[in-house]
Design a protein around this motif. Structure first.
Motif, PDB file in Angstrom:
ATOM      1  N   THR A 116       0.881  -1.339  -0.025  1.00 61.98           N
ATOM      2  CA  THR A 116       0.084  -0.109   0.064  1.00 61.98           C
ATOM      3  C   THR A 116       0.893   1.149  -0.042  1.00 61.98           C
ATOM      4  O   THR A 116       2.165   1.249   0.725  1.00 61.98           O
ATOM      5  N   TYR A 117       0.521   2.258  -0.677  1.00 59.00           N
ATOM      6  CA  TYR A 117       1.378   3.596  -0.885  1.00 59.00           C
ATOM      7  C   TYR A 117       0.338   4.639  -1.038  1.00 59.00           C
ATOM      8  O   TYR A 117      -0.578   4.692  -1.582  1.00 59.00           O
ATOM      9  N   LEU A 118       0.924   5.881  -0.794  1.00 57.93           N
ATOM     10  CA  LEU A 118       0.393   7.121  -1.096  1.00 57.93           C
ATOM     11  C   LEU A 118       1.289   7.843  -1.859  1.00 57.93           C
ATOM     12  O   LEU A 118       2.570   7.618  -1.768  1.00 57.93           O
ATOM     13  N   ARG A 119       0.666   8.681  -2.882  1.00 55.67           N
ATOM     14  CA  ARG A 119       1.536   9.363  -3.841  1.00 55.67           C
ATOM     15  C   ARG A 119       1.070  10.687  -3.801  1.00 55.67           C
ATOM     16  O   ARG A 119       0.045  11.044  -3.900  1.00 55.67           O
ATOM     17  N   ALA A 120       1.977  11.805  -4.169  1.00 58.40           N
ATOM     18  CA  ALA A 120       1.574  13.096  -4.568  1.00 58.40           C
ATOM     19  C   ALA A 120       2.669  13.439  -5.547  1.00 58.40           C
ATOM     20  O   ALA A 120       3.789  13.088  -5.347  1.00 58.40           O
ATOM     21  N   ALA A 121       2.344  14.234  -6.540  1.00 60.92           N
ATOM     22  CA  ALA A 121       3.247  14.859  -7.476  1.00 60.92           C
ATOM     23  C   ALA A 121       2.911  15.751  -8.007  1.00 60.92           C
ATOM     24  O   ALA A 121       1.599  16.474  -8.191  1.00 60.92           O
ATOM     25  N   LEU A 122       3.861  16.708  -8.804  1.00 59.33           N
ATOM     26  CA  LEU A 122       3.308  17.801  -9.554  1.00 59.33           C
ATOM     27  C   LEU A 122       3.280  17.398 -10.886  1.00 59.33           C
ATOM     28  O   LEU A 122       3.961  16.345 -11.539  1.00 59.33           O
ATOM     29  N   VAL A 123       2.543  17.989 -11.643  1.00 54.71           N
ATOM     30  CA  VAL A 123       2.079  17.698 -13.075  1.00 54.71           C
ATOM     31  C   VAL A 123       2.368  18.895 -13.920  1.00 54.71           C
ATOM     32  O   VAL A 123       1.636  19.960 -13.754  1.00 54.71           O
ATOM     33  N   TYR A 124       2.966  18.761 -14.872  1.00 60.49           N
ATOM     34  CA  TYR A 124       3.220  19.778 -15.986  1.00 60.49           C
ATOM     35  C   TYR A 124       2.459  19.256 -17.217  1.00 60.49           C
ATOM     36  O   TYR A 124       2.706  18.133 -17.782  1.00 60.49           O
ATOM     37  N   GLY A 125       1.874  20.309 -17.861  1.00 59.08           N
ATOM     38  CA  GLY A 125       1.192  19.710 -19.015  1.00 59.08           C
ATOM     39  C   GLY A 125       1.246  20.891 -20.059  1.00 59.08           C
ATOM     40  O   GLY A 125       1.227  22.113 -19.796  1.00 59.08           O
ATOM     41  N   THR A 126       1.243  20.532 -21.318  1.00 60.23           N
ATOM     42  CA  THR A 126       0.753  21.428 -22.522  1.00 60.23           C
ATOM     43  C   THR A 126      -0.484  20.993 -23.241  1.00 60.23           C
ATOM     44  O   THR A 126      -0.618  19.664 -23.233  1.00 60.23           O
ATOM     45  N   LEU A 127      -1.141  22.142 -23.865  1.00 61.87           N
ATOM     46  CA  LEU A 127      -2.446  21.543 -24.599  1.00 61.87           C
ATOM     47  C   LEU A 127      -2.482  22.242 -25.866  1.00 61.87           C
ATOM     48  O   LEU A 127      -2.013  23.522 -25.996  1.00 61.87           O
ATOM     49  N   SER A 128      -2.624  21.406 -26.817  1.00 57.73           N
ATOM     50  CA  SER A 128      -2.818  21.990 -28.152  1.00 57.73           C
ATOM     51  C   SER A 128      -4.051  21.359 -28.711  1.00 57.73           C
ATOM     52  O   SER A 128      -4.456  20.179 -28.479  1.00 57.73           O
TER      53      SER A 128
END
Length: 85
Positions: free
Chosen positions: A1-13
Motif C-alpha cells: 500500500t502506498y500514498l503518492r503526491a506529484a507535481l504535473v506539468y502539461g501542455t495543451l494543443s
C-alpha cells in the motif's frame, strides 16, 4: 500500500481551435496497492489530478469566450496485471 503526491506539468494543443493555451503546472494525489507474486503482479491505484490551462483568444478575430481557462481536473482509477518472465 502506498500514498503518492506529484507535481504535473502539461501542455495543451487543440487543432482547429481559435487562440492557444498556456502550459500549466498542476498537482496529483492518490493511493494504491501492489501485490507481487513470483509469476505476476497486480496493482490498483486511485488518484485525483488538478490541472487547468489558461486560454488566449486570438486578437482581431470574432471569438467570444465565456471562460479564460479550460479545466482537465478529475478522478482516475487504474488497474494492471503484469506477467513476469
Amino acid at each position: 500500500t502506498y500514498l503518492r503526491a506529484a507535481l504535473v506539468y502539461g501542455t495543451l494543443s487543440w487543432d482547429d481551435a481559435p487562440g492557444d493555451f498556456d502550459s500549466s503546472l498542476g498537482a496529483e494525489a492518490g493511493f494504491g496497492i501492489d501485490l507481487n507474486r513470483s509469476g505476476y503482479s497486480f496493482g490498483a491505484e486511485a488518484a485525483y489530478r488538478h490541472i487547468a490551462f489558461d486560454y488566449n483568444s486570438p486578437s482581431g478575430a470574432d471569438v467570444t469566450a465565456t471562460d479564460s481557462q479550460i479545466d482537465f481536473s478529475g478522478f482516475t482509477l487504474s488497474v494492471c496485471v503484469r506477467a513476469h518472465f
